[in-house]
Design an enzyme around this catalytic site. Structure first.
Site, short mmCIF file in Angstrom:
data_model
loop_
_atom_site.label_atom_id
_atom_site.label_comp_id
_atom_site.label_asym_id
_atom_site.label_seq_id
_atom_site.Cartn_x
_atom_site.Cartn_y
_atom_site.Cartn_z
N LYS A 178 0.81 -1.22 0.00
CA LYS A 178 0.00 0.00 0.00
C LYS A 178 0.84 1.27 0.00
O LYS A 178 0.45 2.30 -0.55
CB LYS A 178 -0.94 0.00 1.22
CG LYS A 178 -2.02 -1.07 1.18
CD LYS A 178 -3.07 -0.77 0.13
CE LYS A 178 -4.24 -1.74 0.19
NZ LYS A 178 -5.15 -1.58 -0.97
N GLU A 202 -9.73 6.05 3.02
CA GLU A 202 -10.60 5.01 3.55
C GLU A 202 -9.71 3.82 3.86
O GLU A 202 -8.64 3.67 3.26
CB GLU A 202 -11.67 4.62 2.54
CG GLU A 202 -11.22 3.59 1.47
CD GLU A 202 -10.14 4.11 0.52
OE1 GLU A 202 -9.99 5.33 0.39
OE2 GLU A 202 -9.43 3.26 -0.10
N SER A 251 1.71 -9.73 -0.85
CA SER A 251 1.45 -8.30 -0.80
C SER A 251 1.60 -7.66 0.57
O SER A 251 1.78 -6.46 0.68
CB SER A 251 0.05 -8.02 -1.34
OG SER A 251 -0.90 -8.80 -0.64
#
Lengths: 403, 274
Positions: free
Chosen positions: A96, A118, A385
């Site tokens: 991210k 969010e 990830s």
């Protein structure tokens, strides 16, 4: 393989991937999106912006992330060799942060002192809070109250980093409702606020922009595979909620026709039970959160509540580019249950000494099903990830353990 | 001529401005929607915007979100909303009804099926909040084919080019969102609105209604001096929310009648100007 992949340059100028994507927002947001489109286009052409992005990825995030041959796990499965792209080793523990670096640089360029985000599992919220702290920006993170309960550690991390976490009590109190609330904040405070969307969804240019910032994952993979194996993998496997880690690793591979692209959705308790989050597998096209894509919806077009053991995959939509890649046949989408993901989680812990995120465990689980069906000289590349520290409570609870 | 256009022409001839109240279909209870529609007309509504509840009302503030949630909790869907309009039409064949909602329930039904069913039910116009003009060309065409007016939003940030883009598709009226934010936000700035109305009217060629942030008769009156119509939503939903179900119609009637008086006082003052 289709002809589309040969000269792939989507989205088109209006933000469409075939019939998907687009700009489905109220007129009140159009001005802000136009401003963002212009700023992003200018940044892409600015060598200084690109150099600063690369510098931050290297020295702040810790890139390139390693490519790791999971030998012991592969041997045990008895088939194809599995390589892991270690996004879990990034600063803040997931892919991210790549996107947050890019968007926060853009926010600074545009003179916006306040960023909002969010978050579902909290990984994107933590990454946003991290870059906001570093740049001295005010940061507000919207998070469903149900997710706040499930992800207490990440909530505390965001607060330590100086962010305000706003609980969202509307709708199903999860990621989709947090996105609604962030959009409402943005439309109200648009003059001083930049909305850092965490996935490849939302109105144009977000799906394209987030993909571009994340595609460093795939570009590094191509170089690292060449270096370590002298060739590219037979398949690339990534989990798909909104789909940003998958788009990041898929995108540079789209023109490489021989490489299968496999997205793994959350089948939750099983597709047949209705308690899942597999929008591409079990949904149909519709409009939500600014784009047209596959959605989990009832027969009246109301968005339905999703379920996954992993909060980061618990989303009723999916990035529009995935919808397009599925329809045109360039990528395949499968699903994996909570139980299968948990099994893969435990296997990787025990066999490789790596604690994966529950989201990434879905990709691992599919790799563990596919590998034994293939000969030993085949190669699977899995995007690991994120790391699983945030999931300790969830996994312990499933095992009947309380701290 | 559409029923909506006829209303604006009649009011203009009378030197009056339109009052357009909004309620959410199925709130507080599906059986109260038709009585509430008749109440709004009796209290002075010229056109009514009827909200179609949606699970993810991204452009709405907390008040209309709650109304949507109350309706959905009672299983209200788009077909039922059309049924409510048809019931209303049994006793009122005059007052235009504009459906206001989000794209997904409509796309789920299918654009053409939706437009045909809306026409059959007696709907006059449709405003889809998340269809900006660039995504609504086919939709506007479909509505026109079924004799329905596509209503579009214009915002303070809309460029002149966008107003013309809207004007190319819109009929009925334009809904000018008078401030940044979601429905039910703070009170609007009348002076800022004043500057934009003539321009929007000129570039779109249809009457302009103003909404978002109108909470009382005084603001309604001030807006009526500038615009062709005054749209009021959240304030009415609040009244419904705070009333017991047996008092909802009565309280809404009092509120809307007050707004009507405010608007008409302005209109008569305008008429008396030399």
């Amino acid at each position: 393989m289709t002809q589309h992949a040969q000269d792939y340059d989507l989205p088109d100028a209006s933000g469409h991937f075939g019939q998907y994507g687009g700009v489905f927002v109220a007129e009140t947001l159009i001005g802000a999106l136009d401003e963002l489109k212009e700023a992003y286009a200018a940044a892409q052409r600015d060598p200084q912006f690109i150099a600063e992005f690369d510098y931050d990825l290297r020295h702040y995030v810790g890139r390139p992330s390693p490519l790791y041959h999971a030998r012991r796990w592969s041997e045990g499965l008895g088939g194809a060799q599995i390589y892991l792209k270690r996004e879990d080793l990034n600063h803040t523990g997931a892919h991210k942060i790549n996107n947050c670096i890019g968007q926060s640089m853009l926010a600074r360029r545009m003179g916006k002192p306040r960023v909002i985000a969010e978050t579902g599992a909290g990984q994107h919220g933590v990454a946003t809070a991290t870059v906001a702290a570093r740049y001295g920006m005010e940061c507000v993170v919207y998070m469903g109250s149900e997710d706040i309960r499930r992800q207490a550690a990440n909530v505390y991390r965001m607060k330590l980093l100086g962010a305000t976490v706003v609980p969202v009590e509307s709708g199903s109190r999860t990621l989709k409702d947090a996105l609604n609330e962030a959009m409402r904040d943005w439309v109200t405070n648009v003059s001083n606020t930049f909305y850092i969307i965490g996935t490849v969804a939302g109105p144009h240019p977000y799906p394209m922009m987030v993909r571009d910032f994340q595609s460093v994952i795939g570009r590094e993979s191509i170089a690292q595979m060449q270096e370590q194996c002298g060739r590219q993998p037979d398949a690339v496997i990534a989990c798909v909620g909104g789909g940003s880690n998958a788009m990041g690793i898929f995108h540079p591979y789209i023109p490489v026709a021989a490489v299968r692209l496999i997205g793994v959705e959350a089948a939750g308790e099983g597709i047949a039970t209705g308690r899942h989050a597999a929008s591409l597998t079990a949904g149909r096209p519709g409009v939500l959160h600014g784009n047209r894509t596959y959605l989990l919806q009832d027969e009246n077009g109301q968005i339905i509540e999703t379920h996954s053991i992993s909060a980061g995959l618990d989303y009723p939509g999916v990035g529009p580019e995935h919808a397009w890649l599925m329809d045109c046949g360039r990528a395949e989408y499968v699903s994996v249950s909570d139980a299968e993901a948990l099994q893969a989680f435990h296997d990787l812990c025990r066999l490789e000494g790596i604690i994966p995120a529950l989201e990434s465990s879905h990709a691992l689980a599919y790799a563990s099903k596919l590998a034994p069906t293939l000969p030993k000289d085949k190669i699977l590349l899995v995007n690991l990830s994120g790391r699983g520290d945030k999931d300790m409570h969830t996994v312990a609870e499933k095992s009947g353990i309380t701290f | 001529m559409s029923k909506i256009q006829a209303v604006f022409e009649r009011l203009q001839a009378q030197g009056r401005k339109a009052l357009i109240p909004f309620i959410t279909a199925g709130d507080p209870h599906p059986e109260l929607t038709v009585p509430l529609l008749h109440t709004l007309v009796q209290a002075g509504a010229d056109i009514i915007e009827l909200g179609v509840p949606f699970s993810d009302p991204m452009a709405d503030g907390p008040t209309i979100q709650r109304a949507s949630e109350r309706a959905l909790a009672q299983g209200v869907n788009l077909r039922q909303v059309l049924g409510m309009v048809a019931n209303f039409r049994a006793d009122d064949n005059e007052t235009p009804i504009v459906l206001m909602g989000y794209a997904n329930p409509i796309e789920s039904m299918g654009l053409d099926a939706f437009a045909a069913a809306s026409f059959d039910a007696g709907v006059d116009g449709v405003l889809v909040v998340d269809y900006p003009p660039e995504e609504a060309v086919e939709f506007a065409r479909t509505l026109h084919r079924h004799a329905l007016d596509p209503i579009f939003l214009v915002a303070p940030t809309s460029s002149e080019a966008r107003m013309e883009q809207v004007g190319a598709l819109a009929s009925g009226y334009i809904y000018y969102v008078s401030l940044k934010g979601v429905t039910g936000s703070a009170t609007l700035d009348v002076a800022a609105v004043a500057a934009r109305i003539p321009e929007i009217r000129a570039r779109t060629g249809v009457p302009v209604g103003v909404g978002f942030g109108i909470r009382d008769a005084a603001t309604a009156a001030a807006v009526a001096e500038l615009a062709d119509a005054v749209v009021i939503g959240s304030r009415i939903i609040e009244e419904i929310e705070q009333s017991s179900p047996d008092k909802a119609c009565e309280n809404v009637r009092a509120l809307v009648a007050g707004l009507r008086r405010g608007i008409d006082a302005t209109s008569s003052a305008l008429r008396e100007q030399p």
